[in-house]
Design a protein around this motif. Structure first.
Motif, mmCIF file in Angstrom:
data_model
loop_
_atom_site.group_PDB
_atom_site.id
_atom_site.type_symbol
_atom_site.label_atom_id
_atom_site.label_comp_id
_atom_site.label_asym_id
_atom_site.label_seq_id
_atom_site.Cartn_x
_atom_site.Cartn_y
_atom_site.Cartn_z
ATOM 1 N N GLY A 260 0.796 -1.246 0.022
ATOM 2 C CA GLY A 260 0.031 -0.025 -0.271
ATOM 3 C C GLY A 260 0.930 1.200 0.041
ATOM 4 N N THR A 261 0.052 2.389 0.020
ATOM 5 C CA THR A 261 0.944 3.767 -0.059
ATOM 6 C C THR A 261 1.065 4.335 1.601
ATOM 7 O OG1 THR A 261 -1.126 4.771 -0.291
ATOM 8 C CG2 THR A 261 0.125 4.330 -2.326
ATOM 9 N N PHE A 262 2.099 5.052 1.440
ATOM 10 C CA PHE A 262 2.008 5.938 2.917
ATOM 11 C C PHE A 262 0.846 6.506 3.371
ATOM 12 C CE2 PHE A 262 3.708 8.741 5.985
ATOM 13 C CZ PHE A 262 4.502 7.856 6.666
ATOM 14 N N PRO A 263 0.422 6.423 4.649
ATOM 15 C CA PRO A 263 -0.793 7.049 4.812
ATOM 16 C C PRO A 263 -0.521 8.813 5.234
ATOM 17 C CG PRO A 263 0.230 5.800 6.832
ATOM 18 C CD PRO A 263 0.795 5.369 5.525
ATOM 19 N N ARG A 264 -1.722 9.235 4.898
ATOM 20 C CA ARG A 264 -1.511 10.629 4.845
ATOM 21 C C ARG A 264 -2.411 11.217 6.065
ATOM 22 N NH1 ARG A 264 -3.487 11.887 -0.752
ATOM 23 N NH2 ARG A 264 -4.984 10.449 -0.028
ATOM 24 N N SER A 265 -3.110 10.356 6.694
ATOM 25 C CA SER A 265 -4.040 11.047 7.669
ATOM 26 C C SER A 265 -4.384 9.844 8.839
ATOM 27 C CB SER A 265 -5.470 11.567 7.184
ATOM 28 O OG SER A 265 -6.169 10.225 6.202
ATOM 29 N N MET A 266 -4.993 10.288 9.759
ATOM 30 C CA MET A 266 -5.266 9.252 10.607
ATOM 31 C C MET A 266 -6.227 8.305 10.230
ATOM 32 S SD MET A 266 -4.487 7.986 13.510
ATOM 33 C CE MET A 266 -3.379 9.635 14.278
ATOM 34 N N PRO A 267 -7.199 8.314 9.345
ATOM 35 C CA PRO A 267 -8.004 7.176 8.911
ATOM 36 C C PRO A 267 -7.276 6.450 8.275
ATOM 37 C CG PRO A 267 -9.343 9.205 8.985
ATOM 38 C CD PRO A 267 -7.767 9.615 9.371
ATOM 39 N N GLU A 268 -6.366 6.840 7.412
ATOM 40 C CA GLU A 268 -5.359 6.200 6.640
ATOM 41 C C GLU A 268 -4.335 5.274 7.280
ATOM 42 O OE1 GLU A 268 -3.823 8.333 3.273
ATOM 43 O OE2 GLU A 268 -5.613 8.967 2.405
ATOM 44 N N VAL A 269 -4.092 5.804 8.284
ATOM 45 C CA VAL A 269 -3.157 5.217 9.370
ATOM 46 C C VAL A 269 -3.865 3.958 9.735
ATOM 47 C CG1 VAL A 269 -1.848 5.156 11.561
ATOM 48 C CG2 VAL A 269 -1.646 6.951 10.072
ATOM 49 N N LEU A 270 -4.864 3.862 10.349
ATOM 50 C CA LEU A 270 -6.026 2.833 10.790
ATOM 51 C C LEU A 270 -6.057 1.804 9.405
ATOM 52 C CD1 LEU A 270 -8.401 4.932 12.737
ATOM 53 C CD2 LEU A 270 -6.508 3.677 13.589
ATOM 54 N N THR A 271 -6.526 2.334 8.443
ATOM 55 C CA THR A 271 -6.572 1.406 7.497
ATOM 56 C C THR A 271 -5.292 0.596 7.239
ATOM 57 O OG1 THR A 271 -8.338 2.774 6.163
ATOM 58 C CG2 THR A 271 -7.339 1.225 4.911
ATOM 59 N N ARG A 272 -4.223 1.111 7.107
ATOM 60 C CA ARG A 272 -2.884 0.545 6.594
ATOM 61 C C ARG A 272 -2.707 -0.389 7.691
ATOM 62 N NH1 ARG A 272 -0.972 -1.892 3.336
ATOM 63 N NH2 ARG A 272 1.171 -1.911 2.856
ATOM 64 N N GLU A 273 -2.748 0.071 8.973
ATOM 65 C CA GLU A 273 -2.593 -0.998 10.015
ATOM 66 C C GLU A 273 -3.138 -2.150 10.044
ATOM 67 O OE1 GLU A 273 -2.935 -0.872 15.129
ATOM 68 O OE2 GLU A 273 -4.064 0.375 13.828
ATOM 69 N N LYS A 274 -4.486 -2.214 9.683
ATOM 70 C CA LYS A 274 -5.167 -3.319 9.584
ATOM 71 C C LYS A 274 -4.834 -4.210 8.302
ATOM 72 C CE LYS A 274 -9.888 -2.310 11.474
ATOM 73 N NZ LYS A 274 -11.441 -2.267 11.264
ATOM 74 N N GLU A 275 -4.350 -3.583 7.311
ATOM 75 C CA GLU A 275 -3.954 -4.353 5.917
ATOM 76 C C GLU A 275 -2.586 -4.998 6.194
ATOM 77 O OE1 GLU A 275 -5.718 -1.203 2.520
ATOM 78 O OE2 GLU A 275 -3.565 -1.102 3.376
ATOM 79 N N ILE A 276 -1.782 -4.265 7.098
ATOM 80 C CA ILE A 276 -0.417 -4.886 7.655
ATOM 81 C C ILE A 276 -0.586 -6.104 8.308
ATOM 82 C CG2 ILE A 276 1.615 -4.622 8.517
ATOM 83 C CD1 ILE A 276 1.873 -1.719 7.428
ATOM 84 N N GLN A 277 -1.606 -5.939 9.479
ATOM 85 C CA GLN A 277 -1.730 -6.921 10.639
ATOM 86 C C GLN A 277 -2.250 -7.941 10.083
ATOM 87 O OE1 GLN A 277 -4.149 -5.447 13.661
ATOM 88 N NE2 GLN A 277 -4.113 -7.284 14.786
ATOM 89 N N TYR A 278 -3.582 -7.905 9.237
ATOM 90 C CA TYR A 278 -4.418 -9.091 8.811
ATOM 91 C C TYR A 278 -3.859 -9.604 7.494
ATOM 92 C CZ TYR A 278 -7.273 -8.010 12.595
ATOM 93 O OH TYR A 278 -7.793 -7.906 14.080
ATOM 94 N N SER A 279 -2.821 -8.931 6.595
ATOM 95 C CA SER A 279 -2.374 -9.782 5.505
ATOM 96 C C SER A 279 -1.671 -10.748 5.716
ATOM 97 C CB SER A 279 -1.538 -8.754 4.736
ATOM 98 O OG SER A 279 -0.526 -8.457 5.217
ATOM 99 N N SER A 280 -1.081 -11.043 7.108
ATOM 100 C CA SER A 280 -0.401 -12.109 7.547
ATOM 101 C C SER A 280 0.737 -12.490 6.787
ATOM 102 C CB SER A 280 -1.258 -13.435 7.733
ATOM 103 O OG SER A 280 -2.271 -13.085 8.819
#
Length: 395
Positions: A260-280
């Protein structure tokens, strides 16, 4: 007009339909967890079914466990219908149903973003019909030591839905192998419930999707279990490490994209966190498997050509169980979410989003199956072929 070809020079298939059984002993379908995104997996299965690629083995985590049960627990002719019934039961026609705007369908990224957040908010506040319902009073006000004090939602509606849509007698008959992963709450150990070793019921499927603190732990034979995604959100290791080894064509359907891309806002941080965590670490797992498989194939070739006077050496007895000439095609189908979906995409259960996820899974699979290499036995030294539409699917 020249026929379009892949980068290896082989022509694309005109259609994904009417395929013959590919030259593999086992067709496996591996389904990741991801909540409302799971409709993508249903679309994948529809395309596989049209191509007569019905799996011999389905393995899933969380929502992947539910989709797996709907597949293994129904006849091949009714699986798509049952998947459709489930996803229509747990999605609402519109976040504005019953409101002054009626069944208005939002268009454009900004409107969709706001509509999706509203829909997700409804799910948080009111639950999802036929899936889970909020607890009243809230868990903080429940007596300590009760299950009601350990989760925000009651998952009993899901049990009734599974009992309605899944034929557990058929599932346990073993026509299709079935595996779901969960975590033992007391030990922290990751376990698989498999119809070759367990009599599967709704509770095993629910255990695989009991993500805390939203859902309560599920009791099975005196032990309590949570969502397998807490440890690993993909069943690839369970399928690829199982014995006896077989030539395998595996479709790994992931709902979270590790890239994914580097997040630019807090909602994007939360989205990217989930993607990294659950992509396993999907790609890391597949790269490691390729390395191990290369060693297995090399050992198999070496032991096959070993002089007879060396076959009795103790080292051969140690190495022989590791050696394997089996081959594997790993076809990765990864959902790539839209920018407007945001961090609530896994609990946004609107009908519009469900249909979009389903179509995305269907079309990604159709495009994938048009690549001739996908269904061919690998000829590489390591005996592994890995295909990712996002990287290799250029037409």
């Amino acid at each position: 007009m020249p026929t379009a070809k892949t980068e290896t020079g082989m022509p694309y298939r005109k259609t994904h339909r009417e395929q013959h059984r590919p030259p593999f002993d086992c067709i496996a379908l591996l389904l990741q967890g991801g909540g409302a995104l799971g409709a993508y997996q249903a679309g994948v299965y529809q395309a596989l079914s049209e191509a007569h690629l019905d799996p011999d083995w389905v393995a899933g985590i969380s929502i992947g466990a539910i989709n797996s049960a709907l597949i293994a627990g129904n006849s091949a002719e009714s699986r798509v219908e049952k998947l459709r019934e489930f996803w229509e039961l747990v999605t609402s026609a519109s976040p504005w149903a019953g409101q002054p705007l009626g069944y208005f369908s939002p268009k454009g990224d900004l409107a969709r973003s706001q509509a999706n957040r509203l829909s997700a908010g409804f799910a948080l506040a009111g639950g999802v019909p036929n899936f889970f319902a909020p607890r009243f009073p809230i868990p903080w006000l429940q007596p300590a030591g009760t299950l009601e004090a350990t989760s925000y939602y009651d998952s009993a509606p899901l049990k009734a839905t599974l009992e309605r849509l899944v034929d557990f007698d058929r599932l346990n008959a073993g026509e299709t192998r079935f595996s779901v992963g969960a975590v033992n709450v007391a030990t922290g150990n990751f376990v698989y419930f498999d119809n070759t070793t367990h009599t599967i019921g709704p509770e095993h499927v629910m255990a695989s999707g009991a993500l805390p603190p939203g859902f309560p732990a599920i009791e099975i034979q005196g032990e309590y279990y949570w969502d397998g995604g807490l440890v690993s959100n993909t069943p690839i290791s369970w399928v690829f490490e199982s014995e006896p080894r077989r030539d395998t064509l595996a479709f790994q359907v992931d709902l979270w994209n590790a890239r994914g891309t580097f997040p630019r806002s807090m909602p994007e941080v939360l989205t990217r966190e989930k993607e990294i965590q659950y992509s396993s670490r999907t790609r890391a797992n597949s790269d490691r498997f390729r390395y191990v498989q290369k060693i297995r194939c090399a050992l198999s070739s070496l032991l096959r050509d070993l002089p007879k006077d060396l076959l009795d050496r103790p080292e051969v007895a140690v190495l022989s169980p590791v050696a394997s000439p089996k081959v594997y095609n790993l076809v990765q189908l990864i959902y790539r979410s839209k920018q407007y979906e945001g961090d609530a995409k896994d609990y946004e259960f609107s009908r519009q989003s469900m249909e979009e996820h389903w179509r995305a899974g269907y079309h990604d699979t159709v495009r994938t199956l048009r690549h001739p290499e996908v269904l061919e036995r690998p000829t590489s030294v390591d005996g592994v072929f890995i295909f990712d539409l996002g990287q290799d699917g250029r037409e």
